[in-house]
Design an enzyme around this catalytic site. Sequence first.
Site, PDB file in Angstrom:
ATOM      1  N   GLU A   1      -1.510  16.812  38.127  1.00  0.00           N
ATOM      2  CA  GLU A   1      -1.489  18.739  38.556  1.00  0.00           C
ATOM      3  C   GLU A   1      -3.926  18.059  38.768  1.00  0.00           C
ATOM      4  O   GLU A   1      -3.561  17.515  37.955  1.00  0.00           O
ATOM      5  CB  GLU A   1      -1.587  19.630  37.579  1.00  0.00           C
ATOM      6  CG  GLU A   1      -1.703  20.581  38.561  1.00  0.00           C
ATOM      7  CD  GLU A   1      -1.081  21.636  37.691  1.00  0.00           C
ATOM      8  OE1 GLU A   1      -1.517  21.375  36.803  1.00  0.00           O
ATOM      9  OE2 GLU A   1      -0.572  22.873  38.191  1.00  0.00           O
TER      10      GLU A   1
ATOM     11  N   SER B   1       5.743  12.769  47.289  1.00  0.00           N
ATOM     12  CA  SER B   1       6.427  13.959  47.470  1.00  0.00           C
ATOM     13  C   SER B   1       6.142  14.152  49.352  1.00  0.00           C
ATOM     14  O   SER B   1       7.861  14.783  49.578  1.00  0.00           O
ATOM     15  CB  SER B   1       6.110  15.461  46.687  1.00  0.00           C
ATOM     16  OG  SER B   1       4.808  15.093  46.931  1.00  0.00           O
TER      17      SER B   1
ATOM     18  N   ASP C   1      10.586   3.267  32.628  1.00  0.00           N
ATOM     19  CA  ASP C   1       9.344   4.253  31.051  1.00  0.00           C
ATOM     20  C   ASP C   1       9.157   5.681  31.294  1.00  0.00           C
ATOM     21  O   ASP C   1       8.971   6.297  30.750  1.00  0.00           O
ATOM     22  CB  ASP C   1       8.919   2.952  30.268  1.00  0.00           C
ATOM     23  CG  ASP C   1       9.199   1.896  29.747  1.00  0.00           C
ATOM     24  OD1 ASP C   1      10.310   1.920  29.439  1.00  0.00           O
ATOM     25  OD2 ASP C   1       8.444   0.826  31.174  1.00  0.00           O
TER      26      ASP C   1
ATOM     27  N   LYS D   1      11.090  18.554  50.054  1.00  0.00           N
ATOM     28  CA  LYS D   1      11.720  19.813  50.786  1.00  0.00           C
ATOM     29  C   LYS D   1      12.878  19.949  51.256  1.00  0.00           C
ATOM     30  O   LYS D   1      14.110  20.856  50.875  1.00  0.00           O
ATOM     31  CB  LYS D   1      10.669  20.310  51.071  1.00  0.00           C
ATOM     32  CG  LYS D   1       9.039  21.218  50.139  1.00  0.00           C
ATOM     33  CD  LYS D   1       9.149  22.022  49.364  1.00  0.00           C
ATOM     34  CE  LYS D   1       8.369  22.073  48.960  1.00  0.00           C
ATOM     35  NZ  LYS D   1       7.859  23.522  48.080  1.00  0.00           N
TER      36      LYS D   1
END
Lengths: 314, 314
Positions: B204, B303, B172, B53
């Site tokens: 997700e 993340s 890939d 972020k």
Amino acid sequence: MILPTFNDIKEAHERIQPYIHRTPVLTSESVNRLLGAELFFKCENFQKVGAFKFRGACNAVFSLTEEEAAKGVGTHSSGNHAAAVALASRLRGIKARIVMPVTAPDIKKKAVAGYGAEITYCAPTLEARETTLQQLIDKHGITEIHPYNNFRVISGQGTAAKELIEETGNLDIIMTPVGGGGLLSGTALSAKALLPNCRVIAAEPAGADDAYRSFNAGRIIPSTQPNTIADGLLTSLGEMNFAVIQQSVDDIVTVSEEAIVEAMRMIWERMKIIIEPSSAVPVAALLEKKIQPEGQKIGIILSGGNVDLGKLPF
Amino acid sequence: MILPTFNDIKEAHERIQPYIHRTPVLTSESVNRLLGAELFFKCENFQKVGAFKFRGACNAVFSLTEEEAAKGVGTHSSGNHAAAVALASRLRGIKARIVMPVTAPDIKKKAVAGYGAEITYCAPTLEARETTLQQLIDKHGITEIHPYNNFRVISGQGTAAKELIEETGNLDIIMTPVGGGGLLSGTALSAKALLPNCRVIAAEPAGADDAYRSFNAGRIIPSTQPNTIADGLLTSLGEMNFAVIQQSVDDIVTVSEEAIVEAMRMIWERMKIIIEPSSAVPVAALLEKKIQPEGQKIGIILSGGNVDLGKLPF
């Protein structure tokens, strides 16, 4: 007793370089701010088998003559050294026989077996471990690889500090935890050879302070009933390790259990890396101001990252 | 609606490079063996504020004109974006006003305040957050920095994949988790520009699968009562994000909560790094064989690494 020199560490480094990870040196602005020093963390928690122990085991296994190698190697260990010897042996394609106490954690037994080593179980006493290993030596002619009181093992452990200094250049202080003294003695040899003015300082849990007491008394005083969360530091100093420590280590300081847990949590939270309690011991010494860190460039060897996530101290 | 291009990501990268960490790309032989692919992990858990972020917030803050900057910036967020905007603003020396729900974790409130931002508390509803922020915009003329539905934020998030590909060369597949779509849209723009044959696949949680459903329906279907341990992925897709996703993302797959926890634990234990549940979602997709990993070179953007160590799922 012939002690290893920096030359042996250089030879070890050439020997094991194809097999080890050259682990990263990480820094953290927020940890620097909290501790008031410029810190460089050598991340042996990212080393193969999750600990610096792989360096020494690898050097010992790959130093064997063909004849010795054909007979295999052996050690007794319930922890990282067992996995390190097992993996190094698999890489050389030789047989490893590991004596483990029946009480060793399942995850360690699995790791050692997973690397293809043969495990012999024994009662959970030092005497049973030594006797069982001696029987294997007598029967199979295997070479024993002691976890720390061993010329080749010390030389291998010294390669971590060599890599660290190659990356950072000058350091005012270099720190390691101390248990049997394998990492500390190897580190001291590299540090004094490459940076003659760098101070080498070890940190030890107050609950297992045999190295602190031995260092100050000038003779080895073994541990009696050591008690600390830093389970890699329960062992007493080896003779060869102590001889190097007397020559080349500047100081040994002790830390509280509370500071170890706080330091471990600080590194997890601020640096997002997993270190085992033993690795947090030098950081705890800075937290407790056992050495004055202000304005110093300090290298710290984070010794390993093997923790049971189901039994965290926080 | 004007969408960002790879050129905007290159400009963003030049702009933010002095402030961000160029995070490492880590690999693990044992994770490769377990998942049957060659994996490259871009460690945004090591980014400033502990998450990717910071890249987007930094690009938005440093893109402001002097006149805009003088009035300051604002956003509403209970999580990593709030800290990212606060730190970026401090680095530029401007005022940040952050709207936070009163229910936000203390540790997040402290982090934002610690970076010198001004916090305005509101009720824990999206409506209260938006109304409160609008009042600040009307009163102070601040520039809103939306956490994902923002041209500059998307351009900033795309720099993580750019760095990853610069380091790995051909891949890939490249994978990210998807919540609002800021990381995914930026990643897709970089991937398709640098590696036209690379497939971009998002993962997700099944319990918060609005992006999966939107992707397949061809229109935005907002989340209703999302429920997942991956608390960074509770938000619904932004319009600008969805437009990029429709153009440049190859597939979105869903994963179970059990697989998220198992994947998180695998990364902690095998790689000795701390990732938050959201980061484990693409790894969970490989564990559950939602994509066929065999023989593929796969880049995964981890993340973030902000977890409450007192509330671990294992």
